[in-house]
Design a protein around this motif. Structure first.
Motif, PDB file in Angstrom:
ATOM      1  N   ALA A 278       0.844  -1.225  -0.014  1.00 27.49           N
ATOM      2  CA  ALA A 278      -0.029   0.063   0.002  1.00 27.49           C
ATOM      3  C   ALA A 278       0.873   1.148   0.018  1.00 27.49           C
ATOM      4  O   ALA A 278       0.355   2.402   0.206  1.00 27.49           O
ATOM      5  CB  ALA A 278      -0.878  -0.016   1.266  1.00 27.49           C
ATOM      6  N   THR A 281      -0.319   3.577  -4.574  1.00 30.27           N
ATOM      7  CA  THR A 281      -1.117   2.980  -5.085  1.00 30.27           C
ATOM      8  C   THR A 281      -1.300   3.282  -6.606  1.00 30.27           C
ATOM      9  O   THR A 281      -1.465   4.682  -6.715  1.00 30.27           O
ATOM     10  CB  THR A 281      -2.501   3.391  -4.481  1.00 30.27           C
ATOM     11  OG1 THR A 281      -2.587   3.069  -2.898  1.00 30.27           O
ATOM     12  CG2 THR A 281      -3.807   2.600  -5.115  1.00 30.27           C
ATOM     13  N   SER A 282      -1.661   2.510  -7.707  1.00 31.47           N
ATOM     14  CA  SER A 282      -1.790   2.972  -8.917  1.00 31.47           C
ATOM     15  C   SER A 282      -2.939   2.232  -9.597  1.00 31.47           C
ATOM     16  O   SER A 282      -3.484   1.248  -9.027  1.00 31.47           O
ATOM     17  CB  SER A 282      -0.474   2.412  -9.682  1.00 31.47           C
ATOM     18  OG  SER A 282      -0.358   1.098  -9.621  1.00 31.47           O
ATOM     19  N   ASP A 284      -5.469   0.090 -11.826  1.00 25.86           N
ATOM     20  CA  ASP A 284      -5.357  -1.128 -12.512  1.00 25.86           C
ATOM     21  C   ASP A 284      -4.958  -0.903 -13.855  1.00 25.86           C
ATOM     22  O   ASP A 284      -5.349  -0.305 -14.789  1.00 25.86           O
ATOM     23  CB  ASP A 284      -6.879  -1.734 -12.530  1.00 25.86           C
ATOM     24  CG  ASP A 284      -6.904  -3.020 -11.670  1.00 25.86           C
ATOM     25  OD1 ASP A 284      -7.905  -3.725 -11.444  1.00 25.86           O
ATOM     26  OD2 ASP A 284      -5.913  -3.346 -10.896  1.00 25.86           O
ATOM     27  N   LYS A 287      -7.343  -3.123 -15.929  1.00 23.97           N
ATOM     28  CA  LYS A 287      -8.179  -4.251 -15.580  1.00 23.97           C
ATOM     29  C   LYS A 287      -7.677  -5.439 -16.269  1.00 23.97           C
ATOM     30  O   LYS A 287      -7.313  -5.500 -17.546  1.00 23.97           O
ATOM     31  CB  LYS A 287      -9.536  -3.746 -15.715  1.00 23.97           C
ATOM     32  CG  LYS A 287      -9.918  -2.423 -15.095  1.00 23.97           C
ATOM     33  CD  LYS A 287      -9.698  -2.449 -13.587  1.00 23.97           C
ATOM     34  CE  LYS A 287     -10.286  -1.296 -13.013  1.00 23.97           C
ATOM     35  NZ  LYS A 287      -9.945  -1.376 -11.495  1.00 23.97           N
ATOM     36  N   HIS A 453       8.240  -6.025  -7.510  1.00 25.75           N
ATOM     37  CA  HIS A 453       7.602  -5.807  -6.056  1.00 25.75           C
ATOM     38  C   HIS A 453       8.117  -6.430  -4.887  1.00 25.75           C
ATOM     39  O   HIS A 453       8.867  -7.608  -5.035  1.00 25.75           O
ATOM     40  CB  HIS A 453       6.041  -6.541  -6.344  1.00 25.75           C
ATOM     41  CG  HIS A 453       5.550  -6.779  -4.869  1.00 25.75           C
ATOM     42  ND1 HIS A 453       4.814  -5.913  -4.244  1.00 25.75           N
ATOM     43  CD2 HIS A 453       4.896  -7.892  -4.427  1.00 25.75           C
ATOM     44  CE1 HIS A 453       4.466  -6.394  -3.151  1.00 25.75           C
ATOM     45  NE2 HIS A 453       4.363  -7.829  -3.435  1.00 25.75           N
ATOM     46  N   THR A 474       0.044  -4.605 -12.227  1.00 19.24           N
ATOM     47  CA  THR A 474      -0.753  -3.960 -11.226  1.00 19.24           C
ATOM     48  C   THR A 474      -1.987  -4.685 -10.731  1.00 19.24           C
ATOM     49  O   THR A 474      -2.359  -4.785  -9.697  1.00 19.24           O
ATOM     50  CB  THR A 474      -1.152  -2.598 -11.902  1.00 19.24           C
ATOM     51  OG1 THR A 474       0.044  -1.900 -12.355  1.00 19.24           O
ATOM     52  CG2 THR A 474      -1.652  -1.564 -10.665  1.00 19.24           C
ATOM     53  N   HIS A 477      -1.083  -7.476  -8.486  1.00 18.40           N
ATOM     54  CA  HIS A 477      -0.424  -6.970  -7.196  1.00 18.40           C
ATOM     55  C   HIS A 477      -1.362  -6.680  -6.089  1.00 18.40           C
ATOM     56  O   HIS A 477      -1.436  -6.768  -4.935  1.00 18.40           O
ATOM     57  CB  HIS A 477       0.417  -5.825  -7.438  1.00 18.40           C
ATOM     58  CG  HIS A 477       0.711  -4.795  -6.385  1.00 18.40           C
ATOM     59  ND1 HIS A 477       0.831  -3.504  -6.697  1.00 18.40           N
ATOM     60  CD2 HIS A 477       1.167  -5.116  -5.082  1.00 18.40           C
ATOM     61  CE1 HIS A 477       1.154  -2.999  -5.268  1.00 18.40           C
ATOM     62  NE2 HIS A 477       1.371  -3.933  -4.550  1.00 18.40           N
ATOM     63  N   HIS A 478      -2.456  -5.798  -6.741  1.00 19.32           N
ATOM     64  CA  HIS A 478      -3.716  -5.405  -5.800  1.00 19.32           C
ATOM     65  C   HIS A 478      -4.465  -6.698  -5.283  1.00 19.32           C
ATOM     66  O   HIS A 478      -4.867  -6.685  -4.585  1.00 19.32           O
ATOM     67  CB  HIS A 478      -4.489  -4.417  -6.449  1.00 19.32           C
ATOM     68  CG  HIS A 478      -3.970  -2.917  -6.778  1.00 19.32           C
ATOM     69  ND1 HIS A 478      -3.366  -2.492  -5.682  1.00 19.32           N
ATOM     70  CD2 HIS A 478      -3.668  -2.284  -7.775  1.00 19.32           C
ATOM     71  CE1 HIS A 478      -3.171  -1.185  -6.066  1.00 19.32           C
ATOM     72  NE2 HIS A 478      -3.176  -1.138  -7.216  1.00 19.32           N
ATOM     73  N   ARG A 479      -4.622  -7.661  -6.393  1.00 19.36           N
ATOM     74  CA  ARG A 479      -5.071  -8.868  -5.632  1.00 19.36           C
ATOM     75  C   ARG A 479      -4.823  -9.702  -4.846  1.00 19.36           C
ATOM     76  O   ARG A 479      -5.608  -9.999  -3.958  1.00 19.36           O
ATOM     77  CB  ARG A 479      -5.546  -9.616  -7.196  1.00 19.36           C
ATOM     78  CG  ARG A 479      -6.448 -10.779  -7.060  1.00 19.36           C
ATOM     79  CD  ARG A 479      -6.823 -11.647  -8.146  1.00 19.36           C
ATOM     80  NE  ARG A 479      -7.524 -10.780  -9.164  1.00 19.36           N
ATOM     81  CZ  ARG A 479      -6.819 -10.405 -10.193  1.00 19.36           C
ATOM     82  NH1 ARG A 479      -5.541 -10.835 -10.489  1.00 19.36           N
ATOM     83  NH2 ARG A 479      -7.242  -9.847 -11.220  1.00 19.36           N
ATOM     84  N   HIS A 481      -2.722  -8.724  -2.580  1.00 23.28           N
ATOM     85  CA  HIS A 481      -3.008  -7.875  -1.083  1.00 23.28           C
ATOM     86  C   HIS A 481      -4.088  -7.783  -0.617  1.00 23.28           C
ATOM     87  O   HIS A 481      -4.484  -8.027   0.655  1.00 23.28           O
ATOM     88  CB  HIS A 481      -2.107  -6.559  -1.250  1.00 23.28           C
ATOM     89  CG  HIS A 481      -0.657  -6.569  -1.433  1.00 23.28           C
ATOM     90  ND1 HIS A 481       0.193  -6.814   0.048  1.00 23.28           N
ATOM     91  CD2 HIS A 481       0.260  -6.416  -2.505  1.00 23.28           C
ATOM     92  CE1 HIS A 481       1.178  -6.806  -0.433  1.00 23.28           C
ATOM     93  NE2 HIS A 481       1.442  -6.432  -1.535  1.00 23.28           N
ATOM     94  N   ASN A 482      -4.995  -7.456  -1.795  1.00 23.76           N
ATOM     95  CA  ASN A 482      -6.499  -7.269  -1.406  1.00 23.76           C
ATOM     96  C   ASN A 482      -7.194  -8.505  -0.701  1.00 23.76           C
ATOM     97  O   ASN A 482      -7.950  -8.595   0.357  1.00 23.76           O
ATOM     98  CB  ASN A 482      -7.375  -6.614  -2.221  1.00 23.76           C
ATOM     99  CG  ASN A 482      -6.832  -5.033  -2.429  1.00 23.76           C
ATOM    100  OD1 ASN A 482      -6.385  -4.339  -1.719  1.00 23.76           O
ATOM    101  ND2 ASN A 482      -7.153  -4.815  -3.850  1.00 23.76           N
TER     102      ASN A 482
END
Length: 530
Positions: A278, A281-282, A284, A287, A453, A474, A477-479, A481-482
């Motif tokens: 975190a 934050t960039s 998606d 997507k 990362h 990206t 990466h978010h998936r 962590h979330n």
């Protein structure tokens, strides 16, 4: 081996019934209601159980399909089973029954015949031509399309490669196919064929090069149509340059990066970025559903040297980056539109550019070739972002034409581990991570869409070392962590960090058993049998 051929199918159906009962709340009147009531973990378990049933059904169907084909041999004439039932071929007979395509039925026949026991002239029975494929299909480990693809590739090489070598390759391919989609398997088979028969690769590449073309026409509406077919050597620079501009635009306009930061050498530079959890934050990256995955991985066996081809520096200078990377109020272009604009920008700039120097020096074509092959001109090489392997001679020609410098990862002149001395991963580390991960280590997108990362965040004490770094796009990466995925990197004792294997541990709501899943190039790499 069970005495009843349908026993395995019955067991798979029973397992499906148990999984379905456990996943649904019970009392639902129809399948839709039952599925709606399932948790994420439950519906995933049902999906796996259904796939197992399908593979078991197909395992029986290939035997039946081969039997129908045998009873429909052309020499039987009017006594052919297919003709008796009013069909010209056994494939059409089967397709009429299943309601599917004749091509799918032909694949059932192909696999059935390739894995059936053979009758010798003496009357004795001999094992099938592909016993490992046969066992994998019978156990439900691989699908029929995967079995057909493996058998077809092995049959193509039967007259050129020793039988023992092909047998070892078959065993390796079957074990890897169980973890791959059909697209991923196709990329693996391309690499396997190149390494098993390197002498046959050069004429293939020559044929592809001879078939290159670019046609341009204007239609009645004024639209310009480009119809291009490019071989790996010709197309690789185009892919690298266009993807570099598209990636820059996506990260700048859909995220929080700005051109000034990127041009100054910040972590946001495409192809060499570093992002920690975190900490930044960039947006998606277009997507997951709007980025073409292409042939995942696009990697081959471990290489001794990496050759880095710089893309025409004058084409990617500040003006071009300014044109394609400036912030806008709202980015609404689709990925195909972005690529079209990138190609146009490259051409406009090439027509009017009279300067040299580049602020996007990390936009490169990477040609990975064993040091021995680079020296002798004999062997197999690969281009990052292109699934088709090339022969060593083509790799050497690309080196000469582009004035590249072969880069041996881990040489004394390159420091691959920086510890806490710096946060961004260096270019050398980036190359090393691409050698290990082959692009996004989670979904397989090409490296141009991925960032370096820190597994353990730098702000929390994580070092900027290869053993603490992975390449992730990206979206992934978010998936990760979330959703709470864990990442582990295992490196064999005494091995270089590029030989490490990345594992993902799913969260309990995805997989209650938290079964580790292998990531990166290790999933689909071709490892030559010793």
């Amino acid at each position: 081996m069970t005495s009843n051929p349908t026993t395995s199918l019955a067991q798979a159906v029973a397992a499906l019934d148990a999984v379905w009962a456990g996943a649904s709340r019970g009392g639902e009147s129809d399948a839709q209601s039952a599925v709606t009531s399932m948790t994420d973990a439950g519906i995933l378990a049902v999906n796996e159980a259904l796939a197992a049933v399908r593979r078991q059904v197909d395992a029986l169907h290939v035997r039946v399909a081969a039997g129908i084909a045998d009873r429909s041999r052309p020499e039987l004439g009017s006594e052919s089973l297919a003709r008796k039932t009013g069909h010209r071929t056994p494939a059409r007979l089967i397709a009429a029954t299943t309601g599917g395509h004749a091509g799918d039925a032909a694949r059932l026949i192909q696999v059935g015949e390739a894995t059936a026991e053979r009758a010798l002239f003496s009357g004795e029975r001999a094992p099938s031509r592909h016993p490992h494929v046969q066992a994998a299909v019978a156990s439900g480990a691989i699908s029929v399309p995967a079995a057909a693809a493996i058998a077809a590739m092995l049959d193509k090489l039967a007259m050129r490669v020793e039988r023992a070598v092909l047998a070892d390759a078959e065993q390796t391919l079957v074990s890897q196919a169980a973890l791959l989609s059909l697209d991923e398997l196709g990329a693996l088979l391309q690499r396997a064929q190149a390494h098993l028969d390197p002498d046959g690769l050069e004429p293939v590449i020559e044929d592809l090069h001879a078939r290159r073309s670019l046609k341009v026409r204007e239609d009645r509406d004024g639209m310009i149509h480009l119809n291009g077919v490019l071989d790996p050597e010709t197309g690789a620079p185009l892919i690298a340059a266009v993807d570099a501009l598209v990636t820059r635009s996506l990260r700048t306009n859909r995220g929080h990066n700005r051109l000034g930061e990127a041009a100054a050498g910040s972590d946001a530079v495409a192809g060499g970025a570093s992002v920690d959890g975190a900490e930044r934050t960039s947006g998606d990256l277009g997507k997951a559903d709007s980025v073409d995955a292409g042939a995942p991985g696009r990697r081959g066996a471990a290489m001794d040297a990496a050759a880095s081809v710089q893309i025409a520096p004058s084409v990617l200078d500040d003006d071009l980056l300014e044109e394609f990377g400036r912030p806008v109020a709202e980015e609404t272009r689709t990925l195909p539109q972005l690529r079209a604009d990138a190609l146009a920008a490259l051409c406009r700039h090439a027509l009017g550019c009279d300067r040299s120097g580049s602020t996007l020096a990390n936009t490169t074509v990477i040609v990975r070739v064993p040091l021995e092959a680079l020296t002798t001109g004999t062997g197999v090489a690969e281009i990052d972002g292109v699934s088709q392997p090339i022969d060593a001679g083509t790799a050497r020609r690309m080196c000469a034409n582009a004035e590249i410098i072969p880069l041996v990862l881990g040489a004394d002149s390159e420091i691959l581990d920086f510890g806490k001395a710096r946060r961004p991963f260096s270019r050398a580390q980036r190359l090393a991570l691409e050698e290990r991960d082959g692009g996004c280590v989670f979904c397989g997108l090409p490296g141009s869409y991925a960032e370096a990362h820190h597994v353990e965040w730098w702000s929390r004490g994580g070092p900027t070392d290869l053993t603490n770094g992975v390449l992730l796009c990206t979206a992934c990466h978010h998936r990760i962590h979330n959703d709470g995925w864990e990442i582990r990197i295992e490196t064999p004792p005494g091995a270089h960090a590029t030989a490490g294997v990345v594992w993902f541990i799913p969260p309990p709501h995805i997989d209650p058993a938290r079964t580790p899943r292998i990531g990166g190039r290790a999933r689909f790499d071709w490892v030559q049998a010793a």
